[in-house]
Structure formats: C-alpha cells, structure tokens
Design an enzyme around this catalytic site. Structure first.
Site, mmCIF file in Angstrom:
data_model
loop_
_atom_site.group_PDB
_atom_site.id
_atom_site.type_symbol
_atom_site.label_atom_id
_atom_site.label_comp_id
_atom_site.label_asym_id
_atom_site.label_seq_id
_atom_site.Cartn_x
_atom_site.Cartn_y
_atom_site.Cartn_z
ATOM 1 N N SER A 178 32.816 47.379 -18.342
ATOM 2 C CA SER A 178 32.426 47.174 -19.738
ATOM 3 C C SER A 178 33.556 46.542 -20.530
ATOM 4 C CB SER A 178 32.073 48.525 -20.378
ATOM 5 O OG SER A 178 31.948 48.384 -21.784
ATOM 6 N N TYR A 213 34.491 56.838 -22.935
ATOM 7 C CA TYR A 213 33.830 55.850 -22.079
ATOM 8 C C TYR A 213 34.779 54.686 -21.769
ATOM 9 C CZ TYR A 213 30.324 52.277 -20.824
ATOM 10 O OH TYR A 213 29.593 51.292 -20.191
#
Length: 315
Positions: free
Chosen positions: A147, A160
């Site tokens: 990501s 995250y």
C-alpha cells in the site's frame, strides 16, 4: 510486456486472501486464463468463497487459511506441496490485508498494531518462506499487494501503514536475494478501491464506538470524543470516492505473474503519481498538508482548543 506462454508457466498459482476484493477478482481472472489456482480464504462458507465456487472452473482449489494461525499456514503449505511437487509453483500472490482502526497512533490500541503486523507482515512472510522451495524449482514469481500507506505517513493509518512499510521492505529484500534463482518479485501499490468491509460505514461506526469505549479517560479528555467522531466522518466521506472497478489492480497482478520483464512496482489507481511526486521532491510540510487534504484532516484535539483553555481559566 511480452506474455510468457502459459505452457511454460507451470500453470500453478497460489493466492492468499481471496474472500473479496483484489484476491477474489484475480483468482477468477487467472482461473479463466487456464491456470490451476490455489485460493486461500478466511471463511470457506462466506459469500466470497461461494462466489468463487460458482464462477470458477473445477480446477480452482479453495483453501481455508487464517494468516494469524501458523497451523492454518502449514496445512495450506502441505496441500500445495502435495499437489505441485513435480511441476513446482509458478506464482504466489500475497494479497491478504487487514485494518480495522482509523485513529491517531496514540489513540490506536497496541493490539491493533500487533494484529496488522501478524496478518500483513508475518503471515505473508511465513507463507512466502514456506512456498519458496516450490517457487525456486519453477523459477517463478512473487507478487505482493502492499500500500502507498507503507511509503507515506497517512494521518490515522499508522498501524496499517507500519505493517505495509515492513512488508514492502521485506519484498524488496526478497527481490534482490532471489534474483540468482530466477525468481522475480513485484510489489503492487493500489490507490483507493472498494474491497470487502473496507467500504461499509456501519462497520466503521461500530469500530469507532469500540475505540471510544476502550480509551483511557485522560486520553479521551485530551482529544475529545468529537475528535474521534470527526476522523470517522471524514474517513466515511473519503470512502465514497473509492473506485469500484478493480481491473487495473488485477491487470497489475497478472502482469507481475506473466510479463517477461515485470515491473518492480506497480501503481494502479488515480492520483498516485502526484502523491509520490510530492513525497519525493517537495518539503515534508507540503506532503503532510497534501495527505491531510487528500485523506483525513483531524480537528484540533480538545485540550488544545481555545474554548477549553477559556473553561480551564474560569475554573
């Protein structure tokens, strides 16, 4: 890039995280191309698994796997080893991802950081290490969905983002170390897409309530419940711009598996070029302002607001 003929590809691919989103769409795509696909799902009775059974050929194998459970990973490894020994494994797609907290790092429980690391980092590491002997014998491919949050400090995504930063660095290291074996390793860093629960406002509202209920009193007083509410409101607003068509991501994953010379990094999605340009070439404060404007711009914590100071003075 030029496609490898499917005959040389050994036709075997393992995908982690196929309950929904990119994993499910990629499993369907590879199955339709004639690959033998091993698709891992968290819930074999869930809607994602049922959809794969309904829409894919009998070649597709569904395997139940929770990446936080080493015994699950070992069972999947044994199954794949038993069914691929003569041919090796052409491709591994690490796609399983987890996040259920949108909050400042100080407000995010330590356990949330650990869970993100368990699934997004350690789970992928264990699965990759376990399948490497089969991938080496085929001179195959590893494609990992990471990501941009692992490259850039998105507000309220520390748990995250930190796990994805670790994952990206790990895969970069594998890429250089596995070069002598002929294994090519690619990272896919998608923009914002509609996948699974990530776009369900009811889910995020429940998570927000749980977070507020779990916060120590002094922390809740310093930041204010309305601070957490506002972050959640902005995030739900941000989700409305999420892209529904996953084909750009599926195409990137497929290219990583099949192109003669796959890219080291793929960036499917709108706006990522501008984001990385700002990150690389402009001062930090510009990047931080951009990320707040693009993603979440928290209000001032309660203890720093003027009316709070005025109240404190009166008291």
């Amino acid at each position: 890039g030029r496609r490898l003929s499917l005959a040389t590809a050994g036709l075997l691919s393992a995908l982690a995280g196929c309950d929904s989103g990119f994993g499910q769409a990629t499993a369907r795509h590879l199955d339709a191309m004639g690959f033998q696909v091993f698709a891992s799902v968290l819930d074999p009775q869930g809607p994602g698994a049922k959809e794969l059974r309904r829409s894919c050929s009998p070649r597709l194998t569904l395997l139940q796997m929770d990446l936080t459970k080493p015994e699950d990973i070992q069972r999947v490894l044994q199954h794949i080893q038993a069914h691929t020994n003569s041919t090796g494994l052409w491709g591994l797609v690490n796609n399983a991802g987890f996040n259920d907290t949108i909050a400042d790092a100080e407000l995010s429980p330590l356990g949330k950081f650990r869970t993100c690391m368990e699934v997004n980092f350690f789970g992928s590491l264990e699965l990759t290490k376990g399948l490497l002997p089969l991938l080496r014998s085929a001179g195959g491919r590893i494609v990992t969905v990471s990501s941009p949050a692992g490259d850039l400090p998105f507000p309220c995504l520390a748990a995250y983002g930190a796990s994805k930063a670790a994952l990206s660095l790990l895969m970069d290291t594998f890429r250089s170390e596995l070069q002598p074996w002929g294994i090519k390793v690619s990272l896919v860093l998608p923009g914002y897409y509609k996948t699974g629960t990530t776009c369900d406002p009811a889910f995020w509202n429940l998570q927000k309530q749980r977070l507020v209920a779990s916060l120590p009193r002094e922390l809740l007083q310093a930041y204010g419940e309305d601070y957490v509410e506002e972050i959640n409101r902005q995030f739900i607003q941000f989700m409305k711009v999420a892209v529904e068509d996953l084909s750009a991501v599926v195409n990137s994953i497929t290219d990583g598996l099949l192109a003669a010379n796959p890219a080291v990094r793929y960036y499917p999605g709108q706006g990522l070029g501008l984001m990385y340009f700002i990150h690389r070439y402009l001062p930090y404060f510009v990047r931080d302002l951009f990320l707040k404007g693009f993603f979440i711009n928290p209000k001032l914590p309660r203890a720093l607001r003027r009316e709070h100071h005025d109240d404190a003075k009166k008291a």
